[in-house]
Enzyme design. Sequence first.
Site, short mmCIF file in Angstrom:
data_model
loop_
_atom_site.label_atom_id
_atom_site.label_comp_id
_atom_site.label_asym_id
_atom_site.label_seq_id
_atom_site.Cartn_x
_atom_site.Cartn_y
_atom_site.Cartn_z
N GLY A 11 0.79 -1.22 0.00
CA GLY A 11 0.00 0.00 0.00
C GLY A 11 0.82 1.26 0.00
CE LYS A 17 4.25 -0.04 2.76
NZ LYS A 17 3.83 1.35 2.71
CG ASP A 37 11.14 -0.16 2.57
OD1 ASP A 37 10.56 -0.30 1.47
OD2 ASP A 37 10.76 0.64 3.44
#
Length: 186
Positions: A11, A17, A37
Amino acid sequence: MTKVTIVGISGVTNGGKTTLSTKIIEKFPNSILIRQDDYFREEDDPNHIWITLKSGRKHQNWESLNAVNWDKLKSQVNLTLSELSNTSNPLLIIEGHLIFNYRNFPFKFDLKFFFTLPKEECFRRRLDRNYVPADPPGYFDEIVWPMYLKNKEGMGKSTHDIIYIKGTDDTQQIFNDVLQRINKTC
């Protein structure tokens, strides 16, 4: 060999998240979290898409699929699935803003959650974060928000089984709702 339950949490940037993923990991002892990430390319990687902002400044587009080393992430997922296959009630959480746009995972998500936020709230939250490299002026309006909308639309046919979450809702209530769905699936 035990079936691993795979949960995707995606999202909008700063939608919740990481908060949700962390709470799930704390609740399930036989779970592993893989964060998209952690697989961003290095700043000088030649695979980046560079954009020129209205200011004339050039910057990597961290919102594009090219910003992530998907081969490395996919290898880690495969290794983790193998490790978890000998665990009771294993749970793999994969978190990232582009994970539902990437089409080459060797598995299907058992559950998909997608955070949304109004643009103004998203911008406000993003101002509270420190990014490396830092967002140059104009990056949110010119790249982050338009790419979020483009990536959301680009999920295409895979959206029929996504559970949308309002990132402005109470985090404990979000967690309780997600936990209920995970418990039904495991």
